[in-house]
Each structure stands twice: as C-alpha cells, then as structure tokens.
Write an enzyme that holds these catalytic residues in place. Sequence first.
Site, PDB file in Angstrom:
ATOM      1  N   ASP A 111     -23.107  42.450  40.799  1.00 42.32           N
ATOM      2  CA  ASP A 111     -22.349  41.515  39.919  1.00 42.32           C
ATOM      3  C   ASP A 111     -21.671  40.491  40.587  1.00 42.32           C
ATOM      4  OD1 ASP A 111     -22.748  44.637  38.914  1.00 42.32           O
ATOM      5  OD2 ASP A 111     -22.124  43.304  37.263  1.00 42.32           O
TER       6      ASP A 111
HETATM    7  O1  MRU Z   1     -21.799  47.820  33.996  1.00 42.66           O
HETATM    8  P1  MRU Z   1     -23.002  47.320  33.853  1.00 42.66           P
HETATM    9  O2  MRU Z   1     -24.300  48.193  33.283  1.00 42.66           O
HETATM   10  O3  MRU Z   1     -23.175  45.949  33.156  1.00 42.66           O
HETATM   11  O4  MRU Z   1     -23.605  47.100  35.268  1.00 42.66           O
HETATM   12  C1  MRU Z   1     -24.522  46.553  35.741  1.00 42.66           C
HETATM   13  C2  MRU Z   1     -24.891  46.343  37.201  1.00 42.66           C
HETATM   14  O5  MRU Z   1     -24.003  46.760  37.998  1.00 42.66           O
HETATM   15  C3  MRU Z   1     -26.252  45.944  37.678  1.00 42.66           C
HETATM   16  O6  MRU Z   1     -26.596  46.138  39.064  1.00 42.66           O
HETATM   17  C4  MRU Z   1     -25.715  44.331  37.863  1.00 42.66           C
HETATM   18  O7  MRU Z   1     -25.210  43.803  36.910  1.00 42.66           O
HETATM   19  C5  MRU Z   1     -27.129  43.518  38.095  1.00 42.66           C
HETATM   20  S1  MRU Z   1     -28.212  43.573  36.829  1.00 42.66           S
HETATM   21  C6  MRU Z   1     -29.505  42.762  37.258  1.00 42.66           C
END
Ligand code: MRU
Length: 384
Positions: free
Chosen positions: A254
């Site tokens: 993220d």
């Molecule tokens: O809470 P989320 O489902 O948005 O978290 C998603 C993640 O942690 C993913 O690993 C990250 O955003 C990368 S998505 C290509």
Amino acid sequence: MLQAIKYSEGNLEILDQLQLPFVETYIPIRTTEDGWHAIKDMKVRGAPAIAIVAMLSLASELLAPDNEVLQQTPEEVHQYISAKLDYLVTSRPTAVNLSDAARKLEKRVSNRAKEVPGPLGREVADTFIQSAVAMLGNDLEDNQRIGHNGAEWIASYAAKPGQAQVAVLTHCNTGSLATSGYGTALGVVRSLASKNKLRHAYCTETRPYNQGSRLTAFELVHDKIPATLITDSMAAALLADTDKGVNAIVVGADRVAANGDTANKIGTYALAVLAKHHGVKFLVAAPRTTIDLDTKSGNDIIIEQRPASEVTSIKGPRDGPEGTGNVSIETVKIAAPGINVWNPAFDITPSALIDGIVTEVGVMEKGVDGQYHLDGLFDEPTLS
Ligand code: MRU
C-alpha cells in the site's frame, strides 16, 4: 479477464467486492460521494484500484449532464476539481496511490488552467478526465510488466537448482480485483503460471476481512491456477513442510517508504519474519506509484484502523446445500460481547526482511550497503 472497474465516457461501474465471491454484481459510481463511500466501505479495495476509482468517480461527476461546472471559468473548474480531490483522499489513508494520483492530476489541471491563451473551463476538465482514463490502461500495462519481472526473478533466484516449477505463497488480494487488471503480486503468480513455471500457489485467508479466501481464491479458481487456501495461522506450518516446498512469498504493498519499509495488509510482517526463519525469499510487488520517497521510513506511515465489527463478526451467505439459490449475505457474530478489539488494516514490514521490490521497470534488491536505494527506480537504471 476479471474486470473490477468498467468505465466508458462518464459511466463508471465497479464490481461490488462485498458480495464476492457469491454474487457478481456491478454498481454504478456517479459522483465523488459514491466513489468515497465505495472506497471507505471496501466495495472496491486494493491500492491501485482505489486510486483509479476515486479519479474516475470525479471524471463521471464532471461529465454528468446536469453538472454546470463545465460552463465556469478555467480557474473555477480547477478549484472544483481540487476540492473534490481533497475530499477523495480522506477515504482511506494508508495506500499512497490515491494521494499520489490526486497530487499529480491536480498539478496537471492547475497548469492547464494557467495556460495562455486561456482554455475553456470544459478543456480544463478534459485534461483531468483524460488523465484519469489513462490510469486504467497504464496500470494494466505496469502490472503485466511487474508479473513478468517477478516471475523471472523467482525462477532465477528462488527456484532450487534444476527446479523448473516453483511454489509460492501470497497474502491478501493483489489481483485483477485490486487493480485495473492482472494484478501485482497475484500478477507474478499469473505470470509464473502462464510460463508453466508454477507448481502450486498458496493463498492466505487474510483475516479479518478475508480478501484471500473471498477474492484471491476466487481469482485463482477463475483462472484455473493450481492453488490451495490456508488460514493465516497455518503459514508457519506450510513453510516448514518440505514436501510442499514453498520457494517464495510474494505480497503487494500500500506504501513503500524511501528506505524500503513496506505497509501492506495486516499479517504481511508475520509472513516476512517466517520467510526469514525458513530461508524462503520474500518479495514485495508494486508499481512505482506505490513507492513514496517523501516518506522516510515505515514509522512515518499512517496505519488505518478499521471497525471492531470486522473482527467480532464474519459475513457470508448461509451455508447449505449447493444450488438453493440463497445468496443473501448475512453477518454472524464470532466473539464474546464486550471484548476490546484492535483492528489495524495494515502492518509495516521492515526493509531488512524484504529480498526484492518488484516494479514495472525491474526488481530492486538492496545495495552492497544493505540498504534500498529506491530513488534509482525513477531514473530507470539497469535493474535485474
Ligand atoms: O484493505 P485492502 O484490501 O485495500 O488491502 C489491500 C492490500 O493490502 C494489498 O496488498 C495492496 O493494496 C496491494 S493491491 C495491488
């Protein structure tokens, strides 16, 4: 290919991920308010996908027949877009892709509004809309490159001598549902499979939100990739199992700080510690838009806290004989009433535990000083 985001000339639709994998339904996103709520409520999630949906929600709002802002002056259109972007970035704080996209597009719009001879307000809006639409295609291309680069790295550096096929473990959902298509870490899995270099993929359930069991498992079944679901607590046993022989763990991100510390779905850090203990390679796969050189280290990353109810209950359709057609989603309580809950959505994996950062321009490893020099990714030097 699964398509989480559909956009055409002011019409944006997203696959409602709260209903997956049981019901596949697209919902319209007409305004920035719709976009904000879809992101906050996690109808769409995943760092690249939320950035794209946020920008396209504003594009759709600008193109709505009853939106009179296009008749206004270039500077008024710029101010309107700027205020909406400020609002959209408040939806979720950890993934940098959203604020990065907002900052870049705001700058483009601001520059356009100042051009001489002055453009029409409508032309300033068009600059924004074209940039937002371009994100969809650019993200897909980046993901395909990430997939290829990661697969080649794993085949070269994580496979045992003479081993033609590898086993990998992934966490959360980083696939077509988290991006404009193909995915980042799951793109690496897809690429390995397409090159016939994948023996088996394992995906974690990813409590508390179950992006692994609901979404990644759905994508793996959809693509007929040989795969097995485990609960998060089974990861250590999986890595210790020499018959299963996991070669690498590959996760998304993220936000990657300048020193390589990585914020990703809660549980990622635990997997990185396990990988180090078992001598398994640990890779982070992410587009360069997820790398935040302005954030020095993981200590500076804001971790989103989610509601207690995500931990104290689970959602899904009532279990029963297949084919009953009953797919209404129910919530079931699973914790003692009154217990305190801590629900951070993400954790920070220290760069020391990460063997490589897979991007669309190559895989960066630590330098001889044991540190990542991620600024090098932005002048596209020679990478592996
Ligand atoms: O809470 P989320 O489902 O948005 O978290 C998603 C993640 O942690 C993913 O690993 C990250 O955003 C990368 S998505 C290509």
